[in-house]
Scaffold this motif. Structure first.
Motif, PDB file in Angstrom:
ATOM      1  N   ILE A   1       0.820  -1.285  -0.120  1.00 49.32           N
ATOM      2  CA  ILE A   1       0.072  -0.118   0.000  1.00 49.32           C
ATOM      3  C   ILE A   1       0.886   1.100  -0.069  1.00 49.32           C
ATOM      4  O   ILE A   1       0.783   2.151  -0.757  1.00 49.32           O
ATOM      5  CB  ILE A   1      -0.933  -0.227   1.262  1.00 49.32           C
ATOM      6  CG1 ILE A   1      -1.986  -1.043   0.936  1.00 49.32           C
ATOM      7  CG2 ILE A   1      -1.748   1.259   1.395  1.00 49.32           C
ATOM      8  CD1 ILE A   1      -2.627  -1.305   2.413  1.00 49.32           C
ATOM      9  N   ASN A   2       1.969   1.203   0.758  1.00 43.59           N
ATOM     10  CA  ASN A   2       2.631   2.569   1.042  1.00 43.59           C
ATOM     11  C   ASN A   2       3.398   2.711  -0.615  1.00 43.59           C
ATOM     12  O   ASN A   2       3.618   3.792  -0.814  1.00 43.59           O
ATOM     13  CB  ASN A   2       3.775   2.256   1.843  1.00 43.59           C
ATOM     14  CG  ASN A   2       3.412   2.218   3.412  1.00 43.59           C
ATOM     15  OD1 ASN A   2       2.055   2.712   3.524  1.00 43.59           O
ATOM     16  ND2 ASN A   2       4.118   1.702   4.357  1.00 43.59           N
ATOM     17  N   HIS A   3       3.685   1.715  -1.293  1.00 45.12           N
ATOM     18  CA  HIS A   3       4.256   2.061  -2.738  1.00 45.12           C
ATOM     19  C   HIS A   3       3.059   2.256  -3.702  1.00 45.12           C
ATOM     20  O   HIS A   3       3.638   2.140  -4.667  1.00 45.12           O
ATOM     21  CB  HIS A   3       5.136   0.854  -2.963  1.00 45.12           C
ATOM     22  CG  HIS A   3       6.411   0.695  -2.216  1.00 45.12           C
ATOM     23  ND1 HIS A   3       6.613   0.140  -0.981  1.00 45.12           N
ATOM     24  CD2 HIS A   3       7.829   1.284  -2.594  1.00 45.12           C
ATOM     25  CE1 HIS A   3       7.754   0.327  -0.563  1.00 45.12           C
ATOM     26  NE2 HIS A   3       8.525   0.811  -1.222  1.00 45.12           N
ATOM     27  N   ALA A   4       1.686   2.088  -3.523  1.00 42.87           N
ATOM     28  CA  ALA A   4       0.935   2.305  -4.563  1.00 42.87           C
ATOM     29  C   ALA A   4       0.161   3.475  -4.543  1.00 42.87           C
ATOM     30  O   ALA A   4      -0.317   3.971  -5.578  1.00 42.87           O
ATOM     31  CB  ALA A   4      -0.120   1.343  -4.132  1.00 42.87           C
ATOM     32  N   HIS A   5       0.445   4.399  -3.562  1.00 42.47           N
ATOM     33  CA  HIS A   5      -0.217   5.816  -3.646  1.00 42.47           C
ATOM     34  C   HIS A   5       0.405   6.537  -4.463  1.00 42.47           C
ATOM     35  O   HIS A   5       1.473   6.750  -4.849  1.00 42.47           O
ATOM     36  CB  HIS A   5      -0.346   6.479  -2.277  1.00 42.47           C
ATOM     37  CG  HIS A   5       1.088   6.483  -1.514  1.00 42.47           C
ATOM     38  ND1 HIS A   5       1.858   7.698  -1.820  1.00 42.47           N
ATOM     39  CD2 HIS A   5       1.816   5.934  -0.302  1.00 42.47           C
ATOM     40  CE1 HIS A   5       2.977   7.614  -0.869  1.00 42.47           C
ATOM     41  NE2 HIS A   5       2.786   6.769  -0.187  1.00 42.47           N
ATOM     42  N   ALA A   6      -0.374   7.667  -4.846  1.00 44.91           N
ATOM     43  CA  ALA A   6       0.117   8.767  -5.936  1.00 44.91           C
ATOM     44  C   ALA A   6       1.163   9.582  -5.368  1.00 44.91           C
ATOM     45  O   ALA A   6       1.429   9.748  -4.171  1.00 44.91           O
ATOM     46  CB  ALA A   6      -0.909   9.471  -6.317  1.00 44.91           C
ATOM     47  N   GLY A   7       2.046  10.148  -6.207  1.00 47.99           N
ATOM     48  CA  GLY A   7       3.039  10.849  -5.871  1.00 47.99           C
ATOM     49  C   GLY A   7       2.796  12.222  -5.112  1.00 47.99           C
ATOM     50  O   GLY A   7       1.544  12.749  -5.472  1.00 47.99           O
ATOM     51  N   VAL A   8       3.463  13.084  -4.766  1.00 48.91           N
ATOM     52  CA  VAL A   8       3.207  14.316  -4.240  1.00 48.91           C
ATOM     53  C   VAL A   8       4.187  15.327  -4.840  1.00 48.91           C
ATOM     54  O   VAL A   8       5.114  15.299  -4.980  1.00 48.91           O
ATOM     55  CB  VAL A   8       3.663  14.333  -2.628  1.00 48.91           C
ATOM     56  CG1 VAL A   8       3.264  15.933  -2.203  1.00 48.91           C
ATOM     57  CG2 VAL A   8       2.768  13.377  -1.912  1.00 48.91           C
ATOM     58  N   THR A   9       3.397  16.453  -5.432  1.00 48.60           N
ATOM     59  CA  THR A   9       4.070  17.522  -5.646  1.00 48.60           C
ATOM     60  C   THR A   9       3.933  18.500  -4.786  1.00 48.60           C
ATOM     61  O   THR A   9       2.836  19.068  -4.486  1.00 48.60           O
ATOM     62  CB  THR A   9       3.371  18.116  -7.061  1.00 48.60           C
ATOM     63  OG1 THR A   9       3.494  16.906  -8.190  1.00 48.60           O
ATOM     64  CG2 THR A   9       4.173  19.327  -7.764  1.00 48.60           C
ATOM     65  N   SER A  10       4.831  19.119  -4.108  1.00 49.78           N
ATOM     66  CA  SER A  10       4.824  20.244  -3.070  1.00 49.78           C
ATOM     67  C   SER A  10       4.489  21.472  -3.629  1.00 49.78           C
ATOM     68  O   SER A  10       4.843  21.970  -4.701  1.00 49.78           O
ATOM     69  CB  SER A  10       6.261  20.282  -2.441  1.00 49.78           C
ATOM     70  OG  SER A  10       6.200  21.463  -1.647  1.00 49.78           O
ATOM     71  N   ALA A  11       3.636  22.000  -2.912  1.00 48.18           N
ATOM     72  CA  ALA A  11       2.965  23.558  -3.199  1.00 48.18           C
ATOM     73  C   ALA A  11       3.960  24.696  -2.832  1.00 48.18           C
ATOM     74  O   ALA A  11       3.859  25.797  -2.902  1.00 48.18           O
ATOM     75  CB  ALA A  11       1.697  23.777  -2.750  1.00 48.18           C
ATOM     76  N   PHE A  12       5.083  24.392  -1.935  1.00 51.27           N
ATOM     77  CA  PHE A  12       6.029  25.181  -1.507  1.00 51.27           C
ATOM     78  C   PHE A  12       6.772  26.159  -2.418  1.00 51.27           C
ATOM     79  O   PHE A  12       7.183  25.682  -3.340  1.00 51.27           O
ATOM     80  CB  PHE A  12       7.153  24.413  -0.441  1.00 51.27           C
ATOM     81  CG  PHE A  12       7.866  25.410   0.146  1.00 51.27           C
ATOM     82  CD1 PHE A  12       7.805  26.040   1.364  1.00 51.27           C
ATOM     83  CD2 PHE A  12       9.256  25.757  -0.273  1.00 51.27           C
ATOM     84  CE1 PHE A  12       8.521  26.976   1.926  1.00 51.27           C
ATOM     85  CE2 PHE A  12      10.151  26.500   0.258  1.00 51.27           C
ATOM     86  CZ  PHE A  12       9.866  27.321   1.460  1.00 51.27           C
TER      87      PHE A  12
END
Length: 486
Positions: free
Chosen positions: A25-36
């Protein structure tokens, strides 16, 4: 009694199964694009009269002092420095006590011209036969202007010895660059893995190119004189400038920043390998020929076969151009090297690949695209447990600024990305686990922003699970009365 033990075994199996499912599950979620969005200092070089570039006091005092590993296994060091007025002493005095130097070594000296710039006298001294895990003090320069420094040798090569690396790329010499160095020095890391683009002196012309190489050498001395920086070259080291009569690539870089390439039978200082603590580090050159049968290709084929994961379980690759990048800046530039080397990285289970070039941070999942051959196979990267994690750390702080345009939507191979300045650390704990951090440099402090536990590819998760299960079951059975053992 046996019934209770059976329940315990079922519970252990349930825990192991849950761990596997959670890992998936930890490897299946979508990636994150930081808004910083970073708004600290403008991307301009520090003025030459700033204290960050201070010339040491004393006539002909050594400056631009930096060290790197000098052999394959970490028992040698190369010390480099520059004197500006005359060659001066080429001797290094060193020992295990501050001010007491029981040993001396003699180095070489050279200078060169670049357009109408004439370099200072560049000293380089190789010191071998050092003891592992030992602090050495060293002194360079003539008596009246001598300068003192120290360094710590790595522990003896061992699969379970802990060690902490820093990763910096595309540094330059802006106030953002200074923030990166100062924040890095707070981490306690012991060696810098530098992924190319050092001074950005090629942003200048004529005499100022050499001047900015000198200022950068003084700029990094606060760290590089005390711990090894493992160098790789980027595009800003090429400095092909025919309008100035300079057509030999990497001239400034090769004169100033030696590498231990001969110890790994490399034919060029631009690609080589070192072993340090529990890591085998391979440095590649993105801007040298690397296709089949070239010297770099032949060398890497041999070097990968030399890797002994029982002695150095961690296999790390450094290059400048990332193979996986979802930023508009330099998109797909690493594709040719990926096609040549990616299958090797998967076959030899490289743990992690660090690159720079893109002035932002990005981390991938474990993916590969080795099954596509134009006529068949999926043309898209796919999850691959044998693949390395690819990390771009091209965010050191140079005057070109940040690469803020990421592809939208975020590709499946991209786990985390942010257009901000920073640096990384990789803290190896033992042969199976390391802790990785990317640290944003924001508002005058170091902010850990992206982190994960890195599982070693060779001593991998499935191998650990089997060993854990086997050891636990053995312990359960051992504690059973003899009459209840199966």
């Amino acid at each position: 009694m046996l019934k209770n033990k059976g329940k315990e075994l079922l519970f252990v199996q349930w825990l192991l199964l849950s761990f596997v499912l959670l890992s998936c599950i930890n490897h299946a979620h979508a990636g994150v694009t930081s808004a910083f969005v970073r708004h600290e200092w403008p991307s301009v070089d520090i003025p030459l009269d700033n204290e960050a570039f201070a010339v040491p006091k004393g006539y002909n005092a050594p400056q631009q002092v930096h060290i790197t590993q000098g052999d394959y296994d970490g028992k040698a060091i190369i010390i480099s420095w520059v004197t500006t007025d005359k060659p001066g002493s080429n001797q290094v005095r060193y020992g295990m006590s501050d001010g007491k130097y029981d040993f001396t070594a003699e180095g070489t000296v050279q200078n060169y011209t670049f357009y109408n710039y004439k370099s200072g006298y560049i000293h380089q001294c190789l010191i071998g036969g050092l003891e592992y895990d030992t602090k050495y003090y060293y002194e360079i320069g003539d008596v009246n202007s001598a300068r003192k420094f120290w360094f710590q040798t790595p522990p003896k090569i061992d699969p379970d010895v802990p060690y902490k690396f820093g990763i910096i790329g595309d540094l330059g010499q802006t106030f953002n660059s200074l923030s990166t160095i100062q924040h890095y020095m707070e981490t306690g890391a012991q060696t810098v893995l530098f992924v190319g683009d050092l001074s950005y002196a090629d942003r200048y012309e004529y005499h100022d190119v050499g001047v900015r190489w000198d200022s950068w050498g003084r700029f990094i001395e606060q760290s590089a004189a005390y711990q090894p920086w493992i160098w790789s070259a980027g595009n800003h080291e090429i400095e092909y400038m025919p309008h100035m009569g300079e057509i030999i690539p990497f001239r400034n870089y090769l004169h100033r920043y030696p590498t231990p390439y001969l110890s790994t039978k490399s034919s060029s200082p631009l690609w080589y390998a070192v072993r340090r603590a529990s890591a085998h580090i391979i440095v590649l050159s993105s801007y040298s020929p690397f296709v089949k049968y070239t010297p770099q290709w032949r060398w890497l084929a041999k070097e990968l076969k030399r890797v002994d994961r029982d002695k150095t379980p961690w296999l790390i690759v450094l290059m400048h151009v990332p193979m996986y990048n979802s930023n508009d800046a330099h998109f797909m530039e690493g594709e040719s090297m990926r096609v040549v080397f990616e299958s090797w990285f998967c076959h030899y289970k490289v743990d992690i690949v660090f690159a720079g070039h893109v002035h932002a941070y990005e981390r991938s999942y474990r993916v590969s695209n080795i099954h596509y051959n134009i006529s068949s196979g999926s043309p898209f990267p796919a999850p691959d447990k044998s693949a390395p994690i690819y990390i771009t750390v091209g965010d050191g702080g140079n005057q070109e600024g940040l690469a803020q345009r990421f592809k939208d939507p975020q590709p499946d191979y991209s786990a985390f990305r942010e257009a901000s300045y920073g640096h990384s650390t990789l803290e190896i704990k033992n042969r199976t686990h390391a802790i990785y951090h990317w640290n944003r440099n924001d508002d005058g402090k170091r902010v850990p922003t992206d982190s994960f536990v890195l599982h070693n590819q060779y001593w991998g998760q499935s191998r650990r699970r089997r060993k854990l299960k086997k050891n636990h079951l053995h312990s359960v059975v051992k504690n059973l009365p003899r009459s209840e053992r199966l």
